[in-house]
Write an enzyme that holds these catalytic residues in place. Structure first.
Site, PDB file in Angstrom:
ATOM      1  N   GLU A  78      11.244 -19.873 -13.021  1.00 42.30           N
ATOM      2  CA  GLU A  78      11.476 -18.747 -13.929  1.00 42.30           C
ATOM      3  C   GLU A  78      12.115 -19.223 -15.229  1.00 42.30           C
ATOM      4  O   GLU A  78      11.981 -18.577 -16.265  1.00 42.30           O
ATOM      5  CB  GLU A  78      12.365 -17.703 -13.233  1.00 42.30           C
ATOM      6  CG  GLU A  78      11.800 -16.303 -13.353  1.00 42.30           C
ATOM      7  CD  GLU A  78      12.503 -15.290 -12.467  1.00 42.30           C
ATOM      8  OE1 GLU A  78      11.788 -14.582 -11.746  1.00 42.30           O
ATOM      9  OE2 GLU A  78      13.737 -15.184 -12.502  1.00 42.30           O
ATOM     10  N   HIS A 128       2.120 -34.550   7.310  1.00 37.40           N
ATOM     11  CA  HIS A 128       0.901 -34.401   8.108  1.00 37.40           C
ATOM     12  C   HIS A 128      -0.022 -33.348   7.524  1.00 37.40           C
ATOM     13  O   HIS A 128      -0.959 -32.902   8.176  1.00 37.40           O
ATOM     14  CB  HIS A 128       1.270 -34.059   9.555  1.00 37.40           C
ATOM     15  CG  HIS A 128       2.090 -35.149  10.188  1.00 37.40           C
ATOM     16  ND1 HIS A 128       1.560 -36.098  11.022  1.00 37.40           N
ATOM     17  CD2 HIS A 128       3.401 -35.459  10.044  1.00 37.40           C
ATOM     18  CE1 HIS A 128       2.509 -36.940  11.392  1.00 37.40           C
ATOM     19  NE2 HIS A 128       3.636 -36.571  10.805  1.00 37.40           N
ATOM     20  N   LYS A 180       4.893  -5.842 -13.106  1.00 37.99           N
ATOM     21  CA  LYS A 180       5.647  -4.611 -12.819  1.00 37.99           C
ATOM     22  C   LYS A 180       5.066  -3.440 -13.616  1.00 37.99           C
ATOM     23  O   LYS A 180       4.924  -2.338 -13.102  1.00 37.99           O
ATOM     24  CB  LYS A 180       7.118  -4.778 -13.220  1.00 37.99           C
ATOM     25  CG  LYS A 180       7.904  -5.685 -12.302  1.00 37.99           C
ATOM     26  CD  LYS A 180       9.369  -5.631 -12.692  1.00 37.99           C
ATOM     27  CE  LYS A 180      10.142  -6.791 -12.109  1.00 37.99           C
ATOM     28  NZ  LYS A 180      11.441  -6.971 -12.722  1.00 37.99           N
TER      29      LYS A 180
HETATM   30  O1  PA5 Z   1      16.574 -14.553 -11.957  1.00 36.12           O
HETATM   31  C1  PA5 Z   1      16.332 -13.386 -12.193  1.00 36.12           C
HETATM   32  O2  PA5 Z   1      16.852 -12.777 -13.139  1.00 36.12           O
HETATM   33  C2  PA5 Z   1      15.384 -12.596 -11.322  1.00 36.12           C
HETATM   34  O3  PA5 Z   1      14.760 -13.385 -10.375  1.00 36.12           O
HETATM   35  C3  PA5 Z   1      16.138 -11.494 -10.594  1.00 36.12           C
HETATM   36  O4  PA5 Z   1      17.153 -12.061  -9.830  1.00 36.12           O
HETATM   37  C4  PA5 Z   1      15.215 -10.670  -9.705  1.00 36.12           C
HETATM   38  O5  PA5 Z   1      14.117 -10.188 -10.433  1.00 36.12           O
HETATM   39  C5  PA5 Z   1      15.964  -9.492  -9.099  1.00 36.12           C
HETATM   40  O6  PA5 Z   1      16.474  -8.666 -10.096  1.00 36.12           O
HETATM   41  P1  PA5 Z   1      17.615  -7.618  -9.797  1.00 36.12           P
HETATM   42  O7  PA5 Z   1      18.810  -8.348  -9.313  1.00 36.12           O
HETATM   43  O8  PA5 Z   1      17.851  -6.953 -11.110  1.00 36.12           O
HETATM   44  O9  PA5 Z   1      17.087  -6.678  -8.757  1.00 36.12           O
END
Ligand code: PA5
Length: 476
Positions: A297, A318, A439
């Site tokens: 990310e 394997h 989303k």
């Molecule tokens: O690293 C990040 O910001 C994302 O992976 C969030 O942790 C994830 O989308 C979950 O978001 P939230 O904590 O707002 O539900």
């Protein structure tokens, strides 16, 4: 005298494949200025770099503020469902799986004696969630719902379903004493819900993004409930902070965060587009999941970035082993090797397994009397050599032990490396604009009111054009 224990990043077998050293020294100034930007809050999205100092400045307060809730939950619950996704769950799951008994749920009395953690809100699959509800019937559970934004679909829906489960089982009043929240301290739907329902809640600071949040209540509260030594976990991170952020330590030789960030960038710039984190115990699979999210990310921006993958050895030798050895050469491997392997989980004795003498005549007599970890070590050395001979640059993290302190140290070093490496490459490692696209489509298709305009357009895009499908011949 006890041997000095250090985290090591060994890149000998990467350098054997590609001349990293020369490139790395050209990169050093860029890395140092990236590090300075991160520490001074002068890089991209400085409003999300609060995690850098948090371990040192805030963690001690957090550890004392969670204590009462840890006791409350441990007294009335033998299981806790952590509801969250991405950064709100992966760090906790990684540390929990690595440091607690894999089979705790089979015999909690002798293997664990602390609340067992279960996971929800990290998918929308009805089969797994129904099976979790079945399993919970055997426990007296609580729920911790974790969401920074407070509005993420997966945890929001799982929370609704689990809240209903608790209410049906315990009644509304008792259910409300079994629900806890971790969320943004100022805004968001989850904060509003927690306040309205008097659920105790803990903060995810505004300036800490999800994937950098394992040292906030997001990780610390559930891990403390599960009996992990969170004081040690934080102490490891604080030591990594002191070692790697110091003004005096800008050297690749003594700063593993700088070194790792630099090597990743050098390899990426030279056509190594995929990095596999290779772990050597099934208990470390969660660590790889956390790492993949952290780097995936953070790095995957502007149509650039290393694709983070993972493999769990020797199991995957394997399966993926063939590809590592002989597939397309665009891959480098980063291994986690534990120097002193043991199991600590039944009692406090470091348990090893010796290979027994046997009448099996299976050809393995030559190993009788050796520790299993001896075989593991030889398998690792053999693999590092074979893969680098096969032209896979091979890095090796050596952790003295798989315990809370060293995990805290290693995880924090990786967070720093991710921030520094991203800045050095000119991208923003602290946003995630790409995850919004699915989303938006999903909300529009599900009929979320504010997405009505988009819905028609998206539906027509899904339904236009020829259907290109291949059908099995048999219908049933
Ligand atoms: O690293 C990040 O910001 C994302 O992976 C969030 O942790 C994830 O989308 C979950 O978001 P939230 O904590 O707002 O539900």
């Amino acid at each position: 005298m006890s041997q000095e224990k250090r985290l090591i990043l060994d890149w000998t077998k990467a350098h054997d494949v590609f001349p990293i050293e020369k490139h790395l020294s050209n990169e050093t100034n860029n890395l140092i200025s990236a590090k300075k930007s991160l520490l001074s809050g002068k890089g991209k999205s400085p409003e999300f770099t609060g995690w850098v100092n948090y371990v040192k400045e805030e963690c001690p307060n957090i550890l004392s503020s969670i204590k009462k809730t840890v006791d409350t939950i441990s007294n009335h619950s033998d299981a806790v469902v952590i509801v969250g996704i991405g950064g709100s769950l992966l760090g906790t799951k990684a540390v929990y799986e690595a440091l607690t008994h894999t089979y705790a749920s089979i015999n909690q009395e002798s293997f664990h004696r602390k609340p067992i953690l279960f996971w929800a809100g990290h998918h929308i699959a009805l089969d797994e969630l129904s099976e979790l509800l079945d399993a919970l019937d055997n426990y007296t559970p609580s729920i911790i719902v974790v969401s920074k934004s407070g509005g993420t679909t997966e945890p929001a829906l799982a929370f609704r379903i689990l809240k209903q489960y608790l209410e049906d089982r315990f009644g509304c009043d008792e259910a409300s004493h079994r629900i806890f929240a971790i969320t943004d301290p100022q805004d968001g739907t989850l904060l509003k819900i927690a306040k309205e329902n008097n659920y105790p809640y803990f903060p995810i600071p505004k300036n800490v993004g999800g994937r950098y949040s394992v040292f906030t209540p997001v990780g610390l509260l559930p891990l403390a409930i599960a009996g992990i030594n969170v004081t040690e976990f934080v102490a490891g991170a604080v030591q990594a902070f002191d070692d790697c952020t110091s003004e005096k330590n800008h050297s690749i030789e003594t700063n593993p965060a700088l070194c790792y960030a630099g090597i990743r960038n050098v390899l990426y710039a030279n056509k190594y587009k995929i990095e596999s984190l290779c772990t050597w115990t099934p208990k470390a699979r969660g660590i790889a999941e956390w790492w993949k999210q952290l780097f995936g990310e953070s790095d995957g921006k502007e149509n650039t970035g290393i694709f983070p993958a993972s493999a769990n050895f020797t199991t995957d030798l394997h399966s993926l082993g063939q590809y590592f050895q002989d597939g397309e050469r665009h891959l480098f491997a980063t291994h986690i090797k534990i120097q002193d392997e043991y199991s600590l989980l039944k009692g406090s004795i470091k348990r090893k397994i010796k290979i027994p003498e046997s009448n099996l005549k299976d050809g393995f007599e030559f190993l009788a009397g050796k520790d299993l970890s001896y075989v593991q070590n030889e398998a690792q050395q053999g693999t590092f050599l074979a893969h680098s001979d096969g032209k896979v640059p091979t890095l090796v993290w050596e952790l003295p032990e798989l315990n809370a302190w060293w995990l805290g140290y290693w995880m924090y070093v990786n967070m720093l490396a991710c921030g520094i490496g991203g800045y050095a490459r000119g991208i923003n490692p602290f946003d995630q604009p790409g995850v919004e696209d699915y989303k938006n489509n999903m909300f529009a298709l599900m009929g979320k009111p504010s997405y009505a305009d988009k819905a028609a357009q998206i539906k027509s895009r899904l339904n236009t054009g020829n259907r290109l499908r291949s059908l099995g011949l048999t219908s049933k």
